[in-house]
Motif scaffolding. Structure first.
Motif, mmCIF file in Angstrom:
data_model
loop_
_atom_site.group_PDB
_atom_site.id
_atom_site.type_symbol
_atom_site.label_atom_id
_atom_site.label_comp_id
_atom_site.label_asym_id
_atom_site.label_seq_id
_atom_site.Cartn_x
_atom_site.Cartn_y
_atom_site.Cartn_z
ATOM 1 N N PRO A 65 0.838 -1.216 0.000
ATOM 2 C CA PRO A 65 0.000 0.000 0.000
ATOM 3 C C PRO A 65 0.861 1.250 0.000
ATOM 4 N N LYS A 66 0.355 2.314 -0.627
ATOM 5 C CA LYS A 66 1.140 3.550 -0.756
ATOM 6 C C LYS A 66 0.287 4.754 -0.378
ATOM 7 N N LEU A 67 0.981 5.811 0.105
ATOM 8 C CA LEU A 67 0.254 7.015 0.521
ATOM 9 C C LEU A 67 1.112 8.250 0.250
ATOM 10 N N GLY A 68 1.315 8.545 -1.033
ATOM 11 C CA GLY A 68 2.038 9.744 -1.413
ATOM 12 C C GLY A 68 1.102 10.936 -1.538
ATOM 13 N N VAL A 69 1.602 12.007 -2.143
ATOM 14 C CA VAL A 69 0.834 13.249 -2.264
ATOM 15 C C VAL A 69 -0.519 13.019 -2.924
ATOM 16 N N TRP A 70 -0.522 12.334 -4.055
ATOM 17 C CA TRP A 70 -1.757 12.223 -4.819
ATOM 18 C C TRP A 70 -2.704 11.193 -4.222
ATOM 19 N N GLN A 71 -2.192 10.178 -3.556
ATOM 20 C CA GLN A 71 -3.067 9.259 -2.826
ATOM 21 C C GLN A 71 -3.752 9.998 -1.673
ATOM 22 N N GLN A 72 -2.994 10.858 -0.982
ATOM 23 C CA GLN A 72 -3.582 11.644 0.098
ATOM 24 C C GLN A 72 -4.676 12.567 -0.443
ATOM 25 N N ALA A 130 9.072 17.108 -3.227
ATOM 26 C CA ALA A 130 8.951 18.559 -3.043
ATOM 27 C C ALA A 130 8.179 19.206 -4.199
ATOM 28 N N ARG A 131 8.482 18.838 -5.436
ATOM 29 C CA ARG A 131 7.778 19.438 -6.579
ATOM 30 C C ARG A 131 6.319 19.018 -6.618
ATOM 31 N N ASP A 132 6.059 17.764 -6.299
ATOM 32 C CA ASP A 132 4.673 17.294 -6.259
ATOM 33 C C ASP A 132 3.867 18.100 -5.247
ATOM 34 N N ARG A 133 4.459 18.363 -4.096
ATOM 35 C CA ARG A 133 3.748 19.098 -3.051
ATOM 36 C C ARG A 133 3.505 20.548 -3.470
ATOM 37 N N GLU A 134 4.483 21.158 -4.143
ATOM 38 C CA GLU A 134 4.294 22.520 -4.639
ATOM 39 C C GLU A 134 3.136 22.566 -5.637
ATOM 40 N N PHE A 135 3.102 21.573 -6.527
ATOM 41 C CA PHE A 135 2.044 21.489 -7.523
ATOM 42 C C PHE A 135 0.693 21.256 -6.846
ATOM 43 N N TYR A 136 0.680 20.386 -5.840
ATOM 44 C CA TYR A 136 -0.546 20.087 -5.103
ATOM 45 C C TYR A 136 -1.106 21.346 -4.444
ATOM 46 N N PHE A 137 -0.247 22.106 -3.756
ATOM 47 C CA PHE A 137 -0.720 23.310 -3.075
ATOM 48 C C PHE A 137 -1.189 24.366 -4.080
ATOM 49 N N ALA A 138 -0.553 24.426 -5.255
ATOM 50 C CA ALA A 138 -1.004 25.357 -6.293
ATOM 51 C C ALA A 138 -2.415 24.984 -6.758
ATOM 52 N N ILE A 139 -2.647 23.699 -6.951
ATOM 53 C CA ILE A 139 -3.971 23.229 -7.362
ATOM 54 C C ILE A 139 -5.005 23.531 -6.271
#
Length: 387
Positions: free
Chosen positions: A217-224, A357-366
């Motif tokens: 099982p996985k829980l990265g930025v996009w799964q969260q 780090a880049r995924d999280r920046e993109f997530y917060f922008a969205i």
């Protein structure tokens, strides 16, 4: 708070934190930054009456929201003090939790016994998530080969990934966490790494692993993002609203639940016992007891003198350490020579591997754009009933 920690060893005059934390600072009286930060935190914290009222509101919302479901919340239980005590409180409050245990192959017999006693006495439903051992063992071995400090990430990451998966399957929208500031507020950033940085985990596995992550099982930025925004799953931490005393909670469990003490913090897991009691002190010069004991000092649960006396003792029995060392090496598939070499290898920083780090920046922008769009269209977000 102007004096940074220097090369000479220094111990805080109030807690037992010292310069093994590279980021610690001291004031002119030898008091470390954590004391001042905790005092600031405590001043901002609502008073007990306000917290109690808020807790009652949240419990009421959980009951109302889950009234037509088989379970109104989900609680992960390890067999340790915090989660076991919280299970008792959920039962006392009239909630209907599904109890979930994450079996990663390292349970002590005491942990299994504690969980069995708990669910039997409280008449709670238990579901055990048994991780794919071959894939999980390989990932743990990869972390040893990588020589990074936080080799507990595979377990911590996948516990919460599994809890979210099970919540979706049972249509549960509230995850209950035993995290609390009374015993877990203090932990230096240099002593751990982000538990949910999936890119970091995958890169360590890519360079040092030999199996497939597809079975885990996985829980990265996009799964969260999926679980929180689409499945509307929320995390609730009831112990944050209470005065949580570790010793009293432990005694309650012993008296009422037939609970057996396993020793140190998180020693219900053989792997965690070895990691915290042997690997961290020997390889990284980190004794996590300093943070745990300092937290209890700050909340008035023990004295500094008691903490200093405990630190004079080894993290746990030294004969047991040797047994665990042999056992862990064999279980992970290492020869004793290989394992010894890895334990003596120079530490590496997690940031030498890829991060999210880049995924999280993109997530917060969205997230910001999404919020702006809802405000422009008048579709403001409804208050979270579990916040």
């Amino acid at each position: 708070m102007t004096q940074p920690s220097s090369l000479r060893h220094q111990v805080c005059k109030v807690t037992v934190m010292d310069t093994t934390d590279p980021d610690i600072t001291f004031d002119e009286n030898g008091v470390c930054n954590y004391v001042h930060e905790f005092r600031d935190f405590s001043e901002r914290r609502p008073d007990p009456e306000t917290r109690d009222a808020e807790l009652k509101r949240i419990i009421g919302n959980i009951k109302a929201h889950g009234s037509k479901r088989t379970y109104d919340c989900l609680l992960g239980v390890s067999g340790g003090v915090d989660s076991s005590y919280l299970a008792c409180k959920l039962h006392e409050w009239g909630l209907r939790p599904l109890i979930v245990h994450f079996d990663n192959g390292w349970n002590s017999e005491l942990a299994v016994k504690n969980i069995e006693e708990l669910v039997t006495r409280l008449n709670l439903d238990l579901e055990t998530f048994v991780v794919d051992w071959e894939a999980f063992r390989d990932l743990q071995a990869a972390y040893f080969r990588a020589s990074v400090v936080d080799i507990e990430i595979p377990t911590d990451h996948m516990i919460f990934a599994a809890l979210n998966q099970i919540a979706v399957r049972h249509n549960i929208q509230v995850l209950i966490s035993g995290h609390n500031t009374d015993t877990e507020w203090l932990l230096p950033k240099a002593w751990y790494f982000s538990k949910f940085d999936l890119r970091n985990l995958m890169d360590i596995d890519r360079q040092y692993g030999r199996s497939s992550l597809s079975k885990l099982p996985k829980l990265g930025v996009w799964q969260q993002f999926y679980y929180s925004h689409f499945r509307k799953i929320r995390m609730v931490q009831p112990l944050q609203y209470m005065e949580f005393n570790k010793a009293r909670a432990k005694q309650f469990l012993i008296d009422e639940m037939g609970w057996c003490d396993y020793g140190g913090k998180h020693h219900e897991s053989i792997f965690t016992r070895f990691y915290q009691g042997y690997v961290l002190p020997k390889k990284f010069g980190i004794d996590k007891r300093k943070a745990h004991l300092s937290n209890l000092i700050l909340t008035g649960q023990i004295t500094r003198e008691d903490a200093l006396r405990e630190l004079q003792q080894p993290p746990y029995d030294e004969d047991q350490q040797d047994e665990d060392k042999t056992y862990v090496a064999k279980k992970l598939g290492f020869s004793q020579e290989e394992f010894e070499a890895m334990l003596n290898a120079p530490p590496r920083d997690h940031r030498e591997f890829r991060t999210d780090a880049r995924d999280r920046e993109f997530y917060f922008a969205i997230a910001r754009a999404y919020g702006s769009l809802r405000r422009l269209t008048g579709r403001t977000k409804r208050p979270d009933p579990f916040a």
